[in-house]
Motif scaffolding. Structure first.
Motif, PDB file in Angstrom:
ATOM      1  N   PRO A   8       0.840  -1.204   0.000  1.00 18.20           N
ATOM      2  CA  PRO A   8       0.000   0.000   0.000  1.00 18.20           C
ATOM      3  C   PRO A   8       0.881   1.262   0.000  1.00 18.20           C
ATOM      4  CG  PRO A   8      -0.737  -1.551   1.679  1.00 18.20           C
ATOM      5  CD  PRO A   8       0.580  -2.051   1.165  1.00 18.20           C
ATOM      6  N   ILE A   9       0.423   2.308  -0.647  1.00 17.82           N
ATOM      7  CA  ILE A   9       1.199   3.550  -0.731  1.00 17.82           C
ATOM      8  C   ILE A   9       1.599   4.040   0.654  1.00 17.82           C
ATOM      9  CG2 ILE A   9       1.069   5.995  -1.387  1.00 17.82           C
ATOM     10  CD1 ILE A   9      -0.697   5.058  -3.761  1.00 17.82           C
ATOM     11  N   SER A  10       0.708   3.926   1.612  1.00 17.09           N
ATOM     12  CA  SER A  10       0.985   4.408   2.969  1.00 17.09           C
ATOM     13  C   SER A  10       2.102   3.635   3.658  1.00 17.09           C
ATOM     14  CB  SER A  10      -0.283   4.340   3.821  1.00 17.09           C
ATOM     15  OG  SER A  10      -0.729   2.992   3.937  1.00 17.09           O
ATOM     16  N   GLU A  11       2.429   2.452   3.147  1.00 16.26           N
ATOM     17  CA  GLU A  11       3.473   1.626   3.770  1.00 16.26           C
ATOM     18  C   GLU A  11       4.767   1.572   2.958  1.00 16.26           C
ATOM     19  OE1 GLU A  11       1.827  -2.193   4.797  1.00 16.26           O
ATOM     20  OE2 GLU A  11       0.016  -1.265   5.609  1.00 16.26           O
ATOM     21  N   MET A  12       4.843   2.301   1.862  1.00 17.14           N
ATOM     22  CA  MET A  12       6.039   2.274   1.007  1.00 17.14           C
ATOM     23  C   MET A  12       7.263   2.924   1.652  1.00 17.14           C
ATOM     24  SD  MET A  12       4.702   3.089  -2.784  1.00 17.14           S
ATOM     25  CE  MET A  12       3.769   1.873  -3.697  1.00 17.14           C
ATOM     26  N   GLY A  13       7.026   3.864   2.541  1.00 18.50           N
ATOM     27  CA  GLY A  13       8.142   4.577   3.154  1.00 18.50           C
ATOM     28  C   GLY A  13       8.704   5.651   2.234  1.00 18.50           C
ATOM     29  N   ALA A  14       7.881   6.145   1.292  1.00 19.68           N
ATOM     30  CA  ALA A  14       8.344   7.145   0.337  1.00 19.68           C
ATOM     31  C   ALA A  14       7.363   8.290   0.163  1.00 19.68           C
ATOM     32  CB  ALA A  14       8.601   6.493  -1.017  1.00 19.68           C
ATOM     33  N   CYS A  15       6.105   8.052   0.343  1.00 21.88           N
ATOM     34  CA  CYS A  15       5.081   9.055   0.099  1.00 21.88           C
ATOM     35  C   CYS A  15       5.070  10.066   1.242  1.00 21.88           C
ATOM     36  CB  CYS A  15       3.713   8.393  -0.047  1.00 21.88           C
ATOM     37  SG  CYS A  15       2.447   9.516  -0.647  1.00 21.88           S
ATOM     38  N   GLY A  16       5.363  11.317   0.907  1.00 19.89           N
ATOM     39  CA  GLY A  16       5.415  12.364   1.918  1.00 19.89           C
ATOM     40  C   GLY A  16       6.656  12.328   2.779  1.00 19.89           C
ATOM     41  N   VAL A  17       7.596  11.445   2.470  1.00 18.34           N
ATOM     42  CA  VAL A  17       8.825  11.287   3.252  1.00 18.34           C
ATOM     43  C   VAL A  17       9.896  12.229   2.702  1.00 18.34           C
ATOM     44  CG1 VAL A  17      10.664   9.679   3.888  1.00 18.34           C
ATOM     45  CG2 VAL A  17       8.290   8.894   3.798  1.00 18.34           C
ATOM     46  N   THR A  18      10.532  13.001   3.574  1.00 20.55           N
ATOM     47  CA  THR A  18      11.571  13.936   3.174  1.00 20.55           C
ATOM     48  C   THR A  18      12.751  13.202   2.550  1.00 20.55           C
ATOM     49  OG1 THR A  18      10.939  15.406   4.976  1.00 20.55           O
ATOM     50  CG2 THR A  18      13.108  15.758   4.010  1.00 20.55           C
ATOM     51  N   ALA A  19      13.228  13.730   1.441  1.00 17.12           N
ATOM     52  CA  ALA A  19      14.383  13.150   0.747  1.00 17.12           C
ATOM     53  C   ALA A  19      15.631  13.275   1.614  1.00 17.12           C
ATOM     54  CB  ALA A  19      14.594  13.856  -0.579  1.00 17.12           C
ATOM     55  N   GLN A  20      16.417  12.219   1.692  1.00 17.26           N
ATOM     56  CA  GLN A  20      17.611  12.198   2.533  1.00 17.26           C
ATOM     57  C   GLN A  20      18.911  12.340   1.747  1.00 17.26           C
ATOM     58  OE1 GLN A  20      17.390  11.953   6.033  1.00 17.26           O
ATOM     59  NE2 GLN A  20      15.267  12.361   5.486  1.00 17.26           N
ATOM     60  N   ARG A  21      18.854  12.189   0.427  1.00 17.12           N
ATOM     61  CA  ARG A  21      20.075  12.210  -0.387  1.00 17.12           C
ATOM     62  C   ARG A  21      20.065  13.347  -1.394  1.00 17.12           C
ATOM     63  NH1 ARG A  21      21.491   5.865  -1.244  1.00 17.12           N
ATOM     64  NH2 ARG A  21      21.531   5.393   0.961  1.00 17.12           N
ATOM     65  N   GLY A  22      19.686  14.506  -0.942  1.00 20.19           N
ATOM     66  CA  GLY A  22      19.663  15.675  -1.804  1.00 20.19           C
ATOM     67  C   GLY A  22      18.266  16.042  -2.232  1.00 20.19           C
ATOM     68  N   ASP A  23      18.054  17.351  -2.370  1.00 21.94           N
ATOM     69  CA  ASP A  23      16.716  17.831  -2.716  1.00 21.94           C
ATOM     70  C   ASP A  23      16.599  18.268  -4.171  1.00 21.94           C
ATOM     71  OD1 ASP A  23      18.029  20.273  -2.818  1.00 21.94           O
ATOM     72  OD2 ASP A  23      17.093  21.039  -0.993  1.00 21.94           O
ATOM     73  N   LEU A  24      17.697  18.200  -4.923  1.00 17.83           N
ATOM     74  CA  LEU A  24      17.721  18.578  -6.342  1.00 17.83           C
ATOM     75  C   LEU A  24      17.138  19.966  -6.573  1.00 17.83           C
ATOM     76  CD1 LEU A  24      16.649  15.181  -7.977  1.00 17.83           C
ATOM     77  CD2 LEU A  24      18.952  16.020  -7.492  1.00 17.83           C
TER      78      LEU A  24
END
Length: 81
Positions: A8-24
């Motif tokens: 599920p999208i809510s369990e991916m660990g990516a949706c709405g999660v702040t980027a840790q390896r650069g914000d481009l």
């Protein structure tokens, strides 16, 4: 992160999660910003061919179809539920 189809999208660990390896260059960049592929680090990295590209190795050109598919998926998201 878990991008398997069955996750599920809510369990991916990516949706709405702040980027840790650069914000481009994207203020308050999230890995996936629902409804906004252009503000999502995942999609942005798929569009690149430099050191910030994804996947990070063995890629010399953008997968236009794959990036479009992921971009549409992100743009169609309403939230991270």
């Amino acid at each position: 992160m878990d991008f398997r189809y069955t996750t599920p999208i809510s369990e991916m660990g990516a949706c709405g999660v702040t980027a840790q390896r650069g914000d481009l260059g994207i203020a308050e960049a999230a890995i996936i910003e629902p409804g906004a592929a252009e503000e999502s680090i995942l999609w942005q990295r798929m569009q690149r061919t430099d050191v910030y590209r994804m996947p990070p190795l063995a890629t010399h050109q953008v997968d236009e179809e794959g990036a479009a598919l992921v971009g549409n998926w992100i743009n169609d998201m309403v939230d991270c539920l």
